[in-house]
Design a protein around this motif. Structure first.
Motif, PDB file in Angstrom:
ATOM      1  N   VAL A  58      -8.353  -0.500  -5.703  1.00  0.00           N
ATOM      2  CA  VAL A  58      -8.107  -1.352  -4.433  1.00  0.00           C
ATOM      3  C   VAL A  58      -9.479  -1.935  -4.159  1.00  0.00           C
ATOM      4  CG1 VAL A  58      -7.325  -1.407  -2.075  1.00  0.00           C
ATOM      5  CG2 VAL A  58      -6.424   0.184  -3.766  1.00  0.00           C
ATOM      6  N   LEU A  59      -9.246  -3.493  -4.254  1.00  0.00           N
ATOM      7  CA  LEU A  59     -10.101  -4.490  -3.671  1.00  0.00           C
ATOM      8  C   LEU A  59     -10.030  -4.847  -2.437  1.00  0.00           C
ATOM      9  CD1 LEU A  59     -10.256  -6.707  -7.158  1.00  0.00           C
ATOM     10  CD2 LEU A  59     -11.465  -4.457  -6.504  1.00  0.00           C
TER      11      LEU A  59
ATOM     12  N   GLY B   8      -6.535   6.929   3.589  1.00  0.00           N
ATOM     13  CA  GLY B   8      -7.817   7.342   3.619  1.00  0.00           C
ATOM     14  C   GLY B   8      -8.726   6.330   3.056  1.00  0.00           C
ATOM     15  N   GLU B   9      -8.429   6.067   1.664  1.00  0.00           N
ATOM     16  CA  GLU B   9      -9.211   5.033   1.064  1.00  0.00           C
ATOM     17  C   GLU B   9      -9.294   3.768   1.644  1.00  0.00           C
ATOM     18  OE1 GLU B   9      -8.771   3.133  -3.566  1.00  0.00           O
ATOM     19  OE2 GLU B   9      -7.358   4.348  -2.749  1.00  0.00           O
TER      20      GLU B   9
ATOM     21  N   LEU C 270     -10.568   1.177  13.139  1.00  0.00           N
ATOM     22  CA  LEU C 270     -10.292   0.827  11.364  1.00  0.00           C
ATOM     23  C   LEU C 270      -9.630   2.047  10.891  1.00  0.00           C
ATOM     24  CD1 LEU C 270     -13.695  -0.885  10.835  1.00  0.00           C
ATOM     25  CD2 LEU C 270     -11.516  -2.018  11.725  1.00  0.00           C
ATOM     26  N   THR C 271      -9.276   3.079  11.320  1.00  0.00           N
ATOM     27  CA  THR C 271      -8.813   4.147  10.680  1.00  0.00           C
ATOM     28  C   THR C 271      -7.196   3.690  10.593  1.00  0.00           C
ATOM     29  OG1 THR C 271     -10.451   5.712  11.395  1.00  0.00           O
ATOM     30  CG2 THR C 271      -8.285   6.510  10.764  1.00  0.00           C
ATOM     31  N   LEU C 272      -6.736   3.901   9.331  1.00  0.00           N
ATOM     32  CA  LEU C 272      -5.254   3.865   8.842  1.00  0.00           C
ATOM     33  C   LEU C 272      -4.780   5.302   8.815  1.00  0.00           C
ATOM     34  CD1 LEU C 272      -5.417   0.968   6.391  1.00  0.00           C
ATOM     35  CD2 LEU C 272      -3.908   1.161   8.581  1.00  0.00           C
TER      36      LEU C 272
ATOM     37  N   ALA D  21       0.702  -1.148  -0.249  1.00  0.00           N
ATOM     38  CA  ALA D  21       0.035  -0.131  -0.036  1.00  0.00           C
ATOM     39  C   ALA D  21       0.631   1.095   0.053  1.00  0.00           C
ATOM     40  CB  ALA D  21      -0.875   0.005   1.213  1.00  0.00           C
ATOM     41  N   GLN D  22       0.311   2.401  -0.415  1.00  0.00           N
ATOM     42  CA  GLN D  22       1.069   3.617  -0.410  1.00  0.00           C
ATOM     43  C   GLN D  22       0.432   4.400   0.817  1.00  0.00           C
ATOM     44  OE1 GLN D  22       0.367   5.134  -4.412  1.00  0.00           O
ATOM     45  NE2 GLN D  22       1.033   3.386  -5.313  1.00  0.00           N
TER      46      GLN D  22
END
Length: 152
Positions: A60-61, A12-13, A39-41, A6-7
Motif C-alpha cells: 500500500v503506497l 493498522g497499516e 490519524l488512527t483508522l 481498503a480492507q
C-alpha cells in the motif's frame, strides 16, 4: 499500480502510513503523538469512510477517505508513503476519489489540509475558503479548502 477499496484488516497499516506521512514534514514526536488519535483508522472506519488505497506489488503506497453524504462531503484523509511522494500517487488518489465522489452525487468536497499539502490541493483545483481548527492541536488552524466536482 492498482486502486482498490481498503480492507478492514488494513486499518493498522493505514494508521502507520498516515503517521509516517505526517512525520515526513518534520513534525516532532510530541506533535505526532498529539495527532495519533485523529490519524488512527479502526476496522469499522474503513467502509464507513469509503477508504481507498493505491498499491503496487502488494504494498500500500497511499490512501484516501471520502466522508459525508451527497451533495457535500469531505476528503477526510489523504496520505502517501514518504518514500513514494513525488511519483504521482497523490494525484491518482485525488482523481480517483473525486471521480467516485461525483459518481455518488457529491458536488463539493472540503479538505482540512495540512499546511504542507495545501499547494498540492490547489494544483488539483481546490480553492482556499478559510481556516479550520486542528482536531489534534489546540490553537492550531489548518487551511480549509474546497473543490467543486461538477465542472470536471
Amino acid at each position: 499500480m492498482k486502486v482498490r477499496p481498503a480492507q478492514r484488516s488494513e486499518a493498522g497499516e493505514l494508521t502507520e502510513l498516515a503517521m509516517a506521512s505526517k512525520a515526513h514534514w518534520g513534525y516532532d514526536e510530541a506533535f505526532l503523538a498529539s495527532c495519533r488519535e485523529e490519524l488512527t483508522l479502526h476496522p469499522a472506519d474503513i467502509g464507513r469512510h469509503r477508504t481507498t488505497v493505491v498499491e503496487e506489488d502488494g504494498r500500500v503506497l497511499g490512501f484516501t477517505t471520502l466522508e459525508g453524504a451527497p451533495p457535500r462531503g469531505a476528503l477526510g484523509m489523504m496520505f502517501v508513503a514518504p518514500d513514494v511522494i513525488g511519483r504521482g500517487i497523490g494525484r491518482v488518489l485525488f482523481e480517483h476519489t473525486a471521480t467516485e465522489a461525483r459518481r455518488l452525487g457529491f458536488v463539493r468536497l472540503t479538505i482540512d489540509a495540512d499546511p504542507n499539502a495545501e499547494a498540492f490541493y490547489l494544483t488539483m483545483g481546490a480553492v482556499r475558503i478559510g481556516a479550520t481548527p486542528s482536531g489534534s492541536i489546540p490553537g492550531r488552524v489548518l487551511p480549509l479548502l474546497e473543490v467543486g466536482l461538477t465542472s470536471r
